[in-house]
Write a protein that holds these residues in place. Structure first.
Motif, PDB file in Angstrom:
ATOM      1  N   SER A   6       0.865  -1.187   0.000  1.00 31.20           N
ATOM      2  CA  SER A   6       0.000   0.000   0.000  1.00 31.20           C
ATOM      3  C   SER A   6       0.898   1.231   0.000  1.00 31.20           C
ATOM      4  N   TYR A   7       0.292   2.387  -0.265  1.00 31.92           N
ATOM      5  CA  TYR A   7       1.090   3.607  -0.306  1.00 31.92           C
ATOM      6  C   TYR A   7       0.220   4.825  -0.072  1.00 31.92           C
ATOM      7  N   THR A   8       0.881   5.916   0.307  1.00 33.74           N
ATOM      8  CA  THR A   8       0.261   7.236   0.329  1.00 33.74           C
ATOM      9  C   THR A   8       1.191   8.166  -0.432  1.00 33.74           C
ATOM     10  N   GLU A  10       1.843  12.522  -1.193  1.00 33.36           N
ATOM     11  CA  GLU A  10       1.490  13.918  -0.949  1.00 33.36           C
ATOM     12  C   GLU A  10       2.374  14.818  -1.795  1.00 33.36           C
ATOM     13  N   SER A  45       8.518   0.261   5.881  1.00 32.91           N
ATOM     14  CA  SER A  45       8.005   1.208   4.891  1.00 32.91           C
ATOM     15  C   SER A  45       9.168   1.993   4.314  1.00 32.91           C
ATOM     16  N   ARG A  47      10.049   5.693   2.784  1.00 34.39           N
ATOM     17  CA  ARG A  47       9.606   7.082   2.607  1.00 34.39           C
ATOM     18  C   ARG A  47      10.531   7.687   1.557  1.00 34.39           C
TER      19      ARG A  47
END
Length: 95
Positions: A6-8, A10, A45, A47
């Protein structure tokens, strides 16, 4: 080969207009097998700060974090893994 679960993403705003191109921060959850040196019980994760300029997508920085705590890990992705991450981010850039 990395497996992304999964990812986000911005958009990083540049209020002073000093950076060229656009920048995005991706936080991508990784599925790491237990036998891998990157494995953490609380998950891993990545970043990554991605720069997009004139169609070119580049990883500006990448940190590995323990997913649940956000603790910075002392590992780096290998060159081919970073290329996989860059390709994933390129495919998932916001419109």
């Amino acid at each position: 080969m990395l497996t992304f679960t999964s990812y986000t993403v911005e958009n990083i705003k540049d209020p002073f207009g000093i950076l060229s191109g656009k920048r995005y921060e991706f936080v991508v959850n990784l599925d790491v097998p237990e036998e891998d040196e990157l494995y953490e019980e609380n998950g891993v994760s990545a970043r990554a700060v991605i720069k997009v300029e004139e169609g070119d997508v580049k990883v500006v920085s990448c940190d590995l974090l323990e997913t649940t705590t956000g603790k910075l890990l002392e590992f780096d992705l290998e060159e081919d893994e970073e290329a996989e991450l860059a390709q994933f981010c390129k495919e998932h850039l916001p419109e």
